[in-house]
Design a protein around this motif. Structure first.
Motif, PDB file in Angstrom:
ATOM      1  N   THR A 172       0.785  -1.242  -0.356  1.00  0.00           N
ATOM      2  CA  THR A 172      -0.087  -0.248   0.455  1.00  0.00           C
ATOM      3  C   THR A 172       0.565   1.111   0.177  1.00  0.00           C
ATOM      4  N   LEU A 173       0.539   2.019  -0.622  1.00  0.00           N
ATOM      5  CA  LEU A 173       1.250   3.386  -0.397  1.00  0.00           C
ATOM      6  C   LEU A 173       0.191   4.957  -0.542  1.00  0.00           C
ATOM      7  N   GLY A 174      -0.818   3.994   0.485  1.00  0.00           N
ATOM      8  CA  GLY A 174      -1.675   5.350   1.275  1.00  0.00           C
ATOM      9  C   GLY A 174      -2.942   5.553   0.360  1.00  0.00           C
ATOM     10  N   ASP A 175      -2.958   4.408  -0.562  1.00  0.00           N
ATOM     11  CA  ASP A 175      -4.488   3.899  -1.519  1.00  0.00           C
ATOM     12  C   ASP A 175      -4.566   3.118  -1.862  1.00  0.00           C
ATOM     13  N   GLY A 176      -4.796   2.403  -1.067  1.00  0.00           N
ATOM     14  CA  GLY A 176      -5.357   1.198  -1.158  1.00  0.00           C
ATOM     15  C   GLY A 176      -4.482   0.209  -1.390  1.00  0.00           C
ATOM     16  N   VAL A 177      -4.574  -1.160  -1.142  1.00  0.00           N
ATOM     17  CA  VAL A 177      -3.601  -2.384  -1.249  1.00  0.00           C
ATOM     18  C   VAL A 177      -3.966  -3.271  -2.528  1.00  0.00           C
ATOM     19  N   HIS A 178      -2.637  -3.364  -2.764  1.00  0.00           N
ATOM     20  CA  HIS A 178      -2.567  -4.441  -4.346  1.00  0.00           C
ATOM     21  C   HIS A 178      -1.701  -4.879  -4.270  1.00  0.00           C
ATOM     22  N   GLN A 179      -2.106  -6.684  -4.620  1.00  0.00           N
ATOM     23  CA  GLN A 179      -1.444  -7.967  -4.488  1.00  0.00           C
ATOM     24  C   GLN A 179      -0.667  -7.833  -6.221  1.00  0.00           C
ATOM     25  N   PHE A 180       0.755  -8.117  -5.768  1.00  0.00           N
ATOM     26  CA  PHE A 180       1.706  -8.831  -7.556  1.00  0.00           C
ATOM     27  C   PHE A 180       2.438 -10.043  -6.955  1.00  0.00           C
TER      28      PHE A 180
END
Ligand code: P6P
Length: 338
Positions: A172-180
Motif C-alpha cells: 500500500t502507498l496509502g491509496d488501497g492495497v494491491h497484490q503482485f
C-alpha cells in the motif's frame, strides 16, 4: 488483463497521483528486488546450505536462523547505495543502520522484519518479509532510533511478501492495497489483484490457543464464544487457523477475511506483548485499514500509538472490522467494571 509489472504500476501511480515521489518509487522497487533475492535463497532450501541456526541471538533474545541474518544483509546491501534512505532499522539489528558516508542520503526511513516467522523455515512453512516506510524528519542527516519513533499514521508506504507456493508482494502507498505475484521467468512482480478488501464479518479466527489460560478475561470471553459456535451466543460455528507466521495468517485474512489475535497475556505482559510495533504491527495495521479492516491493541487503534522504543512490543488484534470492534467492546466493558 495485460500484465502490469510493479515498475509500470509505480510509474502510473506517480503520474496519476503525483504523491509518489521518485525516490519513494525507487525505494519500493529496490525493496521488491531484495525480496526477490530472499525468495530465491529460501527456494533453495537445504540445497542452498542456508537452513538451520546461525548460532547467534538478536536484540529480542531470539535465536537467529541463517536466513534471518542473510535476509537482513540482503536488505542492507540492496538499500545502502540508492540515495533514497537516511537510515534503516531491522528486527535483527539493535540500532538503526546509517547510510555510509560514501553514498548519498535520502528522505526516507525503512524499518523491516527481514524474515518473519523464521521458526517455520526448517519445516518448510510459508514465511515472509514485512516493511514500513517513514519520512526522515526535516534536516536530520544522521537519524538515530528516536527519529524512527513515529506513530503508524505517519507511514507513507507499507508491505509484506509471502514466500509460499508463490511469492507475493502486498503493497500500500496509502491509496488501497494491491497484490503482485513474482513471475520467476520474467524476474518481475506482476500485478494480480487491485484494491484488496477485507470482509467486515468473518467466521474464521487465528490465535495461538495454547496461551488460553494466560489471556485477559475479555479475550477469554470472545474466544469462548467462538469455540461455542452454534451452541453459544454467536449462533454460528467458527473455524480456526494458526500458521505462526504473521505474514501467512494476515495474508489469509487479506484474501478471505478473518481475525488475527496476539493479545496481551500473562506470559508477555511485562514486555508489552509478543509482536513488534514498528515492523510488524504498524505496517500490517496500515495494510489492513487500507483494505477496510481494523487493527487494535484491544484498547487503542494501533496506528495511533506513540512508539516509546524501536523494538517495542504491542498486543495485536486485526482483520474483519466487525469482529475487531466486538473484541474492543469486550475490553471496554471489562475495563469499566474493573
Ligand atoms: P507463537 C513469528 O515468530 C511471530 O513473530 C509471528 O510471525 C507469529 O504470528 C508469532 O510470532 C507466532 O508466535 O507464540 O505462536 O510461536
Amino acid at each position: 488483463m495485460k500484465a502490469v509489472a510493479l515498475t509500470r504500476f509505480l510509474i502510473e501511480a506517480q503520474r496519476e497521483r503525483g504523491q509518489l515521489a521518485p525516490d519513494l518509487r525507487l525505494l519500493i522497487e529496490i525493496v521488491a528486488r531484495a525480496c526477490k533475492s530472499i525468495s530465491h535463497a529460501i527456494g533453495k532450501g537445504e540445497l542452498g546450505g542456508v537452513l538451520g541456526s546461525a548460532g547467534s541471538t538478536n536484540v529480542q533474545g531470539e535465536a537467529q536462523k541463517k536466513l534471518d541474518v542473510l535476509s537482513n544483509e540482503i536488505f542492507l546491501d540492496a538499500n545502502e547505495w540508492g540515495g533514497h534512505l537516511a537510515a534503516l532499522a531491522s528486527e535483527e539489528m539493535d540500532d538503526p543502520h546509517l547510510i555510509p558516508h560514501r553514498y548519498p542520503k535520502g528522505n526516507y526511513l525503512l524499518v523491516f522484519d527481514p524474515l518473519d516467522g523464521s521458526s517455520n523455515i526448517d519445516v518448510n512453512v510459508s514465511v515472509g518479509t514485512i516493511f514500513s516506510v517513514l519520512r526522515c524528519p526535516e534536516g536530520i542527516t544522521e537519524p538515530n532510533a528516536e527519529h524512527f519513533l513515529q506513530p503508524g499514521v505517519k507511514q507513507v508506504a507499507a508491505g509484506y511478501t509471502v514466500y509460499g507456493p508463490s511469492t507475493l508482494l502486498i503493497l500500500t502507498l496509502g491509496d488501497g492495497v494491491h497484490q503482485f505475484t513474482l513471475d520467476r521467468e520474467l524476474g518481475s512482480f506482476v500485478l494480480t489483484k487491485r484494491n484488496l478488501r477485507i470482509a467486515e464479518d468473518t467466521s474464521e479466527f487465528a490465535i495461538n490457543m495454547s496461551n488460553q489460560r494466560h489471556w485477559e478475561p475479555p479475550v477469554q470471553r470472545y474466544i469462548d464464544e467462538l469455540v461455542a459456535g452454534k451452541t453459544g451466543p454467536r449462533e454460528r460455528d467458527f473455524n480456526m487457523r494458526w500458521v505462526a507466521s504473521m505474514v501467512a495468517d494476515v495474508h489469509r485474512i487479506m484474501t478471505r477475511g478473518g481475525i488475527f489475535m496476539y493479545p496481551l497475556d500473562a506470559k508477555t505482559r511485562d514486555k508489552g506483548g509478543k509482536l513488534r510495533l514498528m515492523y510488524e504491527a504498524n505496517p500490517m495495521a496500515m495494510l489492513v485499514e487500507q483494505a477496510g479492516g481494523a487493527a487494535s491493541t484491544g484498547r487503542q487503534r494501533i496506528l495511533d500509538l506513540a512508539p516509546a522504543a524501536l523494538h517495542q512490543r504491542v498486543p495485536v488484534i486485526l482483520g474483519s472490522r466487525n469482529e475487531v470492534e466486538r473484541v474492543v467492546s469486550y475490553h471496554r466493558s471489562y475495563d469499566q467494571q474493573s
